[in-house]
Design an enzyme around this catalytic site. Structure first.
Site, PDB file in Angstrom:
ATOM      1  N   LYS A 175     -10.162  17.796  14.896  1.00  0.00           N
ATOM      2  CA  LYS A 175      -8.959  18.567  15.266  1.00  0.00           C
ATOM      3  C   LYS A 175      -7.867  18.409  14.193  1.00  0.00           C
ATOM      4  O   LYS A 175      -7.210  19.377  13.807  1.00  0.00           O
ATOM      5  CB  LYS A 175      -8.458  18.078  16.637  1.00  0.00           C
ATOM      6  CG  LYS A 175      -7.111  18.592  17.072  1.00  0.00           C
ATOM      7  CD  LYS A 175      -7.106  20.046  17.455  1.00  0.00           C
ATOM      8  CE  LYS A 175      -5.724  20.487  17.925  1.00  0.00           C
ATOM      9  NZ  LYS A 175      -5.567  21.940  17.862  1.00  0.00           N
TER      10      LYS A 175
HETATM   11  N1  LIG Z   1      -0.056  25.822  22.415  1.00  0.00           N
HETATM   12  C1  LIG Z   1      -1.058  25.741  21.563  1.00  0.00           C
HETATM   13  O1  LIG Z   1      -1.333  26.660  20.788  1.00  0.00           O
HETATM   14  C2  LIG Z   1      -1.933  24.504  21.505  1.00  0.00           C
HETATM   15  C3  LIG Z   1      -3.199  24.636  20.908  1.00  0.00           C
HETATM   16  C4  LIG Z   1      -4.026  23.511  20.846  1.00  0.00           C
HETATM   17  C5  LIG Z   1      -3.577  22.301  21.334  1.00  0.00           C
HETATM   18  N2  LIG Z   1      -2.330  22.212  21.887  1.00  0.00           N
HETATM   19  C6  LIG Z   1      -1.909  20.896  22.398  1.00  0.00           C
HETATM   20  O2  LIG Z   1      -1.924  20.962  23.808  1.00  0.00           O
HETATM   21  C7  LIG Z   1      -0.903  20.107  24.351  1.00  0.00           C
HETATM   22  C8  LIG Z   1       0.012  20.936  25.259  1.00  0.00           C
HETATM   23  O3  LIG Z   1       0.600  21.956  24.461  1.00  0.00           O
HETATM   24  P1  LIG Z   1       1.380  23.204  25.106  1.00  0.00           P
HETATM   25  O4  LIG Z   1       1.476  24.212  24.023  1.00  0.00           O
HETATM   26  O5  LIG Z   1       0.811  23.545  26.423  1.00  0.00           O
HETATM   27  O6  LIG Z   1       2.815  22.536  25.269  1.00  0.00           O
HETATM   28  P2  LIG Z   1       4.042  22.911  26.240  1.00  0.00           P
HETATM   29  O7  LIG Z   1       3.933  24.282  26.780  1.00  0.00           O
HETATM   30  O8  LIG Z   1       5.274  22.524  25.494  1.00  0.00           O
HETATM   31  O9  LIG Z   1       3.815  21.876  27.442  1.00  0.00           O
HETATM   32  C9  LIG Z   1       3.955  20.509  27.234  1.00  0.00           C
HETATM   33  C10 LIG Z   1       3.602  19.795  28.503  1.00  0.00           C
HETATM   34  O10 LIG Z   1       3.820  18.392  28.326  1.00  0.00           O
HETATM   35  C11 LIG Z   1       4.760  17.956  29.326  1.00  0.00           C
HETATM   36  N3  LIG Z   1       5.546  16.854  28.819  1.00  0.00           N
HETATM   37  C12 LIG Z   1       6.229  16.776  27.649  1.00  0.00           C
HETATM   38  N4  LIG Z   1       6.793  15.566  27.509  1.00  0.00           N
HETATM   39  C13 LIG Z   1       6.479  14.870  28.632  1.00  0.00           C
HETATM   40  C14 LIG Z   1       6.766  13.562  29.077  1.00  0.00           C
HETATM   41  N5  LIG Z   1       7.486  12.710  28.338  1.00  0.00           N
HETATM   42  N6  LIG Z   1       6.272  13.168  30.281  1.00  0.00           N
HETATM   43  C15 LIG Z   1       5.539  14.017  31.033  1.00  0.00           C
HETATM   44  N7  LIG Z   1       5.225  15.277  30.665  1.00  0.00           N
HETATM   45  C16 LIG Z   1       5.690  15.679  29.477  1.00  0.00           C
HETATM   46  C17 LIG Z   1       5.572  19.180  29.670  1.00  0.00           C
HETATM   47  O11 LIG Z   1       6.213  19.010  30.904  1.00  0.00           O
HETATM   48  P3  LIG Z   1       7.582  19.826  31.234  1.00  0.00           P
HETATM   49  O12 LIG Z   1       7.132  21.183  31.698  1.00  0.00           O
HETATM   50  O13 LIG Z   1       8.220  19.012  32.301  1.00  0.00           O
HETATM   51  O14 LIG Z   1       8.378  19.862  29.961  1.00  0.00           O
HETATM   52  C18 LIG Z   1       4.445  20.213  29.702  1.00  0.00           C
HETATM   53  O15 LIG Z   1       3.646  20.076  30.847  1.00  0.00           O
HETATM   54  C19 LIG Z   1      -0.197  19.482  23.135  1.00  0.00           C
HETATM   55  O16 LIG Z   1      -0.782  18.239  22.841  1.00  0.00           O
HETATM   56  C20 LIG Z   1      -0.501  20.490  22.028  1.00  0.00           C
HETATM   57  O17 LIG Z   1      -0.425  19.898  20.756  1.00  0.00           O
HETATM   58  C21 LIG Z   1      -1.507  23.287  21.993  1.00  0.00           C
END
Ligand SMILES: NC(=O)c1ccc[n+]([C@@H]2O[C@H](COP(=O)([O-])OP(=O)(O)OC[C@H]3O[C@@H](n4cnc5c(N)ncnc54)[C@H](OP(=O)(O)O)[C@@H]3O)[C@@H](O)[C@H]2O)c1
Length: 294
Positions: A172
């Site tokens: 990754k």
């Molecule tokens: N988006 C993409 O294109 C993508 C692709 C591949 C991998 N990823 C990976 O997938 C993961 C999620 O990404 P996403 O794009 O879905 O992000 P996102 O929409 O910003 O969501 C982040 C999540 O993490 C939670 N969170 C953040 N800080 C926290 C804390 N201190 N304690 C508890 N919960 C916390 C948020 O809760 P709240 O709602 O309360 O803020 C939310 O549920 C990340 O590791 C990212 O790198 C993302």
């Protein structure tokens, strides 16, 4: 058909909510937890049970799926009794991007509590997540792989099993370095075009149909050209990922990745942290302005 698979999804952000929806569509019993409960609640109408705590979501589940921002968020969520609450023989699919050190830390938490740990970060962003077309980079013990398949099939179009825990995360990071590198050079290319008075659409016309005409650059370039950044993957998390690459590379210098991290920091400083990572362009531009961050 999958009604006997119960999955606790911790994290219903952009990725986790789309993945939970696809698990529900595949007929699984899904419980969801999110720090900000309102972000999980829409899933109730689609059949998910919204839990008040990670522990409540995990109680009796056969699969734990974590899709949170970073390793600290995952450790905090599962550390309050969620692992202990799972059904005996349950599997933890850790699908957030947490890097090499984070993977080691979370795997140790699983080991201490006797839970099987699968390191399974994903490729693909909002739209592939919604379509159930992610690519799962899975690694973990052979004996738990069959139990993972229904979940991976529901959220992805392809699963690569690449070795023991850690191998998925390393792959990754390699792919992410490619993605963020492309993004950085695209942002700089747009900024250069602006500086030289070149219409960016001419850049795309010049490369059209050739090997340099990347759909990825088209999609992110459109956002840069329009100055609109609806979020598929945020600047904040792209910066986290660049940091994970640099941390994993240790003494291998990666100045391109360092430059991407620099531009992403500038983009965040100018108010774009939650915008799509294409807003890196705003960071590059701002640094060039008189009195700008650079
Ligand atoms: N988006 C993409 O294109 C993508 C692709 C591949 C991998 N990823 C990976 O997938 C993961 C999620 O990404 P996403 O794009 O879905 O992000 P996102 O929409 O910003 O969501 C982040 C999540 O993490 C939670 N969170 C953040 N800080 C926290 C804390 N201190 N304690 C508890 N919960 C916390 C948020 O809760 P709240 O709602 O309360 O803020 C939310 O549920 C990340 O590791 C990212 O790198 C993302």
């Amino acid at each position: 058909m999958n009604g006997n698979v119960s999955v606790a999804v911790l994290g219903t952000g952009i990725m986790g909510s789309a993945m939970a929806r696809n698990l529900l569509k595949a007929g699984m019993e899904v419980r969801v937890w999110n720090r900000t409960r309102s972000r999980a609640e829409p899933l109730a109408a689609e059949g998910a049970r919204v839990a008040d705590s990670p522990r409540e979501a995990a109680r009796g589940a056969g699969v734990l799926l974590t899709m949170l921002a970073d390793a600290g968020a995952v450790a905090g969520a599962v550390g309050g009794g969620a692992l202990e609450a799972l059904s005996p023989g349950a599997v933890w699919l850790q699908m957030s991007t947490v890097g090499v050190e984070g993977t080691g830390r979370l795997q140790r938490m699983a080991l201490e509590r006797g839970v099987a740990y699968v390191d399974a970060p994903v490729l693909g962003t909002r739209q592939p997540a919604e379509a159930g077309e992610l690519v799962v980079l899975a690694s973990g013990p052979e004996e738990v792989r069959p139990a993972c398949e229904p979940v991976f099939e529901a959220v992805g179009k392809k699963t690569l099993w690449v070795g023991p825990v850690g191998a998925g995360t390393r792959l990754k990071l390699v792919v992410n370095n490619w993605i963020t590198g492309l993004l950085g050079v695209l942002g700089e290319t747009f900024a250069l075009a602006q500086k030289l008075g070149v219409d960016p659409s001419l850049f795309f016309e010049a490369v059209e149909g050739g090997p340099l005409d990347l759909p990825y650059a088209r999609a992110k370039g459109k956002m840069m050209a329009e100055g609109e950044y609806p979020t598929s993957f945020s600047v904040r998390l792209a910066r986290k990922d660049a940091g994970l690459v640099l941390e994993a590379a240790e003494d291998l210098r990666l100045p391109v990745c360092e430059a991407v991290a620099y531009h992403l920091d500038r983009a965040a400083e100018t108010g774009h942290a939650e915008d799509d990572m294409a807003a890196i362009y705003e960071g590059v531009r701002t640094a060039a302005e008189p009195g700008g961050a650079g």
